[in-house]
Write a protein that holds these residues in place. Structure first.
Motif, PDB file in Angstrom:
ATOM      1  N   PHE A 264      19.705  -5.169  -3.777  1.00 35.32           N
ATOM      2  CA  PHE A 264      19.062  -4.320  -4.778  1.00 35.32           C
ATOM      3  C   PHE A 264      17.656  -3.944  -4.318  1.00 35.32           C
ATOM      4  O   PHE A 264      17.045  -4.602  -3.471  1.00 35.32           O
ATOM      5  CB  PHE A 264      18.991  -5.036  -6.140  1.00 35.32           C
ATOM      6  N   VAL A 265      17.149  -2.859  -4.910  1.00 37.90           N
ATOM      7  CA  VAL A 265      15.775  -2.409  -4.708  1.00 37.90           C
ATOM      8  C   VAL A 265      15.181  -2.135  -6.082  1.00 37.90           C
ATOM      9  O   VAL A 265      15.808  -1.482  -6.918  1.00 37.90           O
ATOM     10  CB  VAL A 265      15.713  -1.122  -3.859  1.00 37.90           C
ATOM     11  N   VAL A 266      13.973  -2.632  -6.320  1.00 43.77           N
ATOM     12  CA  VAL A 266      13.263  -2.379  -7.572  1.00 43.77           C
ATOM     13  C   VAL A 266      12.245  -1.273  -7.335  1.00 43.77           C
ATOM     14  O   VAL A 266      11.412  -1.374  -6.427  1.00 43.77           O
ATOM     15  CB  VAL A 266      12.566  -3.656  -8.094  1.00 43.77           C
ATOM     16  N   VAL A 267      12.316  -0.216  -8.154  1.00 46.15           N
ATOM     17  CA  VAL A 267      11.463   0.962  -7.985  1.00 46.15           C
ATOM     18  C   VAL A 267      10.668   1.190  -9.269  1.00 46.15           C
ATOM     19  O   VAL A 267      11.229   1.220 -10.364  1.00 46.15           O
ATOM     20  CB  VAL A 267      12.314   2.209  -7.680  1.00 46.15           C
ATOM     21  N   GLN A 268       9.346   1.347  -9.133  1.00 40.76           N
ATOM     22  CA  GLN A 268       8.513   1.599 -10.300  1.00 40.76           C
ATOM     23  C   GLN A 268       8.275   3.102 -10.460  1.00 40.76           C
ATOM     24  O   GLN A 268       8.336   3.857  -9.479  1.00 40.76           O
ATOM     25  CB  GLN A 268       7.176   0.872 -10.180  1.00 40.76           C
ATOM     26  N   PRO A 269       7.980   3.563 -11.688  1.00 41.17           N
ATOM     27  CA  PRO A 269       7.745   4.984 -11.929  1.00 41.17           C
ATOM     28  C   PRO A 269       6.308   5.390 -11.632  1.00 41.17           C
ATOM     29  O   PRO A 269       5.662   6.106 -12.404  1.00 41.17           O
ATOM     30  CB  PRO A 269       8.078   5.137 -13.415  1.00 41.17           C
ATOM     31  N   SER A 270       5.791   4.912 -10.514  1.00 38.62           N
ATOM     32  CA  SER A 270       4.421   5.208 -10.119  1.00 38.62           C
ATOM     33  C   SER A 270       4.320   5.009  -8.627  1.00 38.62           C
ATOM     34  O   SER A 270       5.009   4.155  -8.058  1.00 38.62           O
ATOM     35  CB  SER A 270       3.434   4.285 -10.846  1.00 38.62           C
ATOM     36  N   GLU A 271       3.478   5.792  -7.985  1.00 44.34           N
ATOM     37  CA  GLU A 271       3.311   5.687  -6.550  1.00 44.34           C
ATOM     38  C   GLU A 271       1.961   5.054  -6.246  1.00 44.34           C
ATOM     39  O   GLU A 271       0.917   5.602  -6.597  1.00 44.34           O
ATOM     40  CB  GLU A 271       3.417   7.060  -5.892  1.00 44.34           C
ATOM     41  N   GLU A 272       2.001   3.890  -5.608  1.00 47.86           N
ATOM     42  CA  GLU A 272       0.773   3.203  -5.248  1.00 47.86           C
ATOM     43  C   GLU A 272       0.104   3.934  -4.093  1.00 47.86           C
ATOM     44  O   GLU A 272       0.774   4.472  -3.213  1.00 47.86           O
ATOM     45  CB  GLU A 272       1.075   1.754  -4.836  1.00 47.86           C
ATOM     46  N   PRO A 273      -1.238   3.945  -4.045  1.00 45.98           N
ATOM     47  CA  PRO A 273      -1.913   4.559  -2.902  1.00 45.98           C
ATOM     48  C   PRO A 273      -1.657   3.755  -1.649  1.00 45.98           C
ATOM     49  O   PRO A 273      -1.353   2.553  -1.718  1.00 45.98           O
ATOM     50  CB  PRO A 273      -3.397   4.513  -3.308  1.00 45.98           C
ATOM     51  N   PRO A 274      -1.756   4.373  -0.472  1.00 47.43           N
ATOM     52  CA  PRO A 274      -1.536   3.654   0.778  1.00 47.43           C
ATOM     53  C   PRO A 274      -2.480   2.473   0.903  1.00 47.43           C
ATOM     54  O   PRO A 274      -3.607   2.497   0.448  1.00 47.43           O
ATOM     55  CB  PRO A 274      -1.820   4.717   1.854  1.00 47.43           C
ATOM     56  N   ALA A 275      -1.999   1.426   1.592  1.00 47.18           N
ATOM     57  CA  ALA A 275      -2.818   0.226   1.790  1.00 47.18           C
ATOM     58  C   ALA A 275      -2.436  -0.402   3.113  1.00 47.18           C
ATOM     59  O   ALA A 275      -1.376  -0.163   3.665  1.00 47.18           O
ATOM     60  CB  ALA A 275      -2.602  -0.765   0.638  1.00 47.18           C
ATOM     61  N   GLY A 276      -3.333  -1.268   3.617  1.00 47.23           N
ATOM     62  CA  GLY A 276      -3.018  -2.000   4.829  1.00 47.23           C
ATOM     63  C   GLY A 276      -3.030  -1.117   6.056  1.00 47.23           C
ATOM     64  O   GLY A 276      -3.467   0.031   6.043  1.00 47.23           O
ATOM     65  N   LEU A 277      -2.526  -1.647   7.168  1.00 50.28           N
ATOM     66  CA  LEU A 277      -2.504  -0.898   8.410  1.00 50.28           C
ATOM     67  C   LEU A 277      -1.762   0.409   8.270  1.00 50.28           C
ATOM     68  O   LEU A 277      -2.141   1.425   8.835  1.00 50.28           O
ATOM     69  CB  LEU A 277      -1.819  -1.730   9.510  1.00 50.28           C
ATOM     70  N   ALA A 278      -0.648   0.379   7.514  1.00 54.44           N
ATOM     71  CA  ALA A 278       0.183   1.572   7.425  1.00 54.44           C
ATOM     72  C   ALA A 278      -0.514   2.696   6.697  1.00 54.44           C
ATOM     73  O   ALA A 278      -0.118   3.843   6.826  1.00 54.44           O
ATOM     74  CB  ALA A 278       1.486   1.236   6.706  1.00 54.44           C
ATOM     75  N   GLY A 279      -1.547   2.387   5.916  1.00 52.17           N
ATOM     76  CA  GLY A 279      -2.218   3.431   5.169  1.00 52.17           C
ATOM     77  C   GLY A 279      -3.462   3.959   5.849  1.00 52.17           C
ATOM     78  O   GLY A 279      -4.133   4.828   5.317  1.00 52.17           O
ATOM     79  N   THR A 280      -3.784   3.456   7.042  1.00 54.59           N
ATOM     80  CA  THR A 280      -5.009   3.890   7.684  1.00 54.59           C
ATOM     81  C   THR A 280      -4.863   5.262   8.288  1.00 54.59           C
ATOM     82  O   THR A 280      -5.849   5.958   8.499  1.00 54.59           O
ATOM     83  CB  THR A 280      -5.415   2.910   8.801  1.00 54.59           C
ATOM     84  N   GLY A 281      -3.610   5.637   8.594  1.00 51.78           N
ATOM     85  CA  GLY A 281      -3.392   6.959   9.156  1.00 51.78           C
ATOM     86  C   GLY A 281      -3.818   7.072  10.604  1.00 51.78           C
ATOM     87  O   GLY A 281      -3.795   8.150  11.185  1.00 51.78           O
ATOM     88  N   GLY A 282      -4.202   5.963  11.228  1.00 55.64           N
ATOM     89  CA  GLY A 282      -4.597   5.996  12.627  1.00 55.64           C
ATOM     90  C   GLY A 282      -3.400   6.191  13.523  1.00 55.64           C
ATOM     91  O   GLY A 282      -2.261   6.024  13.130  1.00 55.64           O
ATOM     92  N   GLY A 283      -3.644   6.507  14.775  1.00 55.24           N
ATOM     93  CA  GLY A 283      -2.546   6.765  15.693  1.00 55.24           C
ATOM     94  C   GLY A 283      -2.021   5.507  16.313  1.00 55.24           C
ATOM     95  O   GLY A 283      -1.842   5.445  17.535  1.00 55.24           O
TER      96      GLY A 283
END
Length: 245
Positions: free
Chosen positions: A211-230
């Motif tokens: 199963f996957v639990v999905v909320q009705p809201s999108e969290e802002p990016p965080a952590g390494l994956a949210g830095t947008g670096g190359g």
């Protein structure tokens, strides 16, 4: 003194058994006779003889992983005898009971509290890629015990018995046995080149049984994956060796 504020539904709920339980949909009550783990700063009230001990991410290994990844849960150990009330910005709270053999991957931002009997580690989300807005690393819990997770709004629980795709910013938790991947939802074309977009460029894919639990809201990016670096070329490198096990 009279007020609807003092109605029975708002009075403290009592139980003869210690442990984590809901006071209401946005407030967790821990009837404490021993210890449990909680997110730093989540305590809103307590009664009795209670001590709070900051743990970072729960040990030196997890501390180092959190520093490398920006993910994990800043934890405190709560011990003693009494009642402790926890909350996280009025988010909805849900209780999950893990049985021996269960394993659950959870976005660290959604972990509120858990029994100290549970094991947890910071793991790489296989196949998510460094471009995932949800974060490249998640907290994986296993063992026997109860965990409290938060959502922004009422979630939906999707049974994964066919290919399933979820906005990575809305995915709260999923069965750790599922195979995860990264899927381009938006087709590339002239419109994309001209700056037109659906806003749904990438999704996480799930396959297997769970199963996957999905909320009705999108969290802002965080952590390494949210830095947008190359840094996406390094997924299989040093961090992959550290967290891939």
């Amino acid at each position: 003194m009279r007020s609807e504020l003092f109605s029975a539904e708002n009075l403290e709920k009592e139980s003869s058994q210690p442990g984590l339980r809901l006071q209401n949909s946005k407030l967790l009550k821990a009837e404490l006779n021993g210890e449990f783990m909680a997110r730093v700063g989540s305590m809103v009230a307590y009664q009795g003889q209670v001590q709070f001990e900051a743990l970072g991410s729960g040990g030196i290994g997890k501390f180092l992983k959190q520093k490398l990844t920006g993910e994990g849960v800043p934890l405190m150990r709560v011990r003693g005898n009494g009642d402790v009330f926890l909350a996280d910005n009025a988010a909805d709270i849900h209780l999950i009971d893990l049985e021996p053999g269960d394993a659950l991957s959870i976005n660290g931002a959604n972990v509120l509290a858990f029994d100290s009997s549970l094991n947890y580690d910071i793991k790489m989300v296989q196949g998510a890629g460094m471009l995932s807005n949800a974060g490249l690393f998640n907290c994986v819990f296993s063992g026997h015990g109860r965990i409290a997770v938060t959502t922004k709004g009422t979630p939906v629980v999707l049974t994964v018995d066919q290919p399933t795709y979820v906005d990575p910013q809305a995915a709260i938790c999923w069965s750790a046995s599922l195979q995860t991947g990264y899927h381009r939802a938006e087709q590339l074309g002239l419109g994309t080149l001209l700056g037109r977009t659906t806003g749904e460029r990438f999704t996480m894919s799930f396959a297997g049984q769970g199963f996957v639990v999905v909320q009705p809201s999108e969290e802002p990016p965080a952590g390494l994956a949210g830095t947008g670096g190359g840094g996406n070329q390094q997924e299989g490198g040093i961090l992959g060796n550290i967290f891939g096990n």
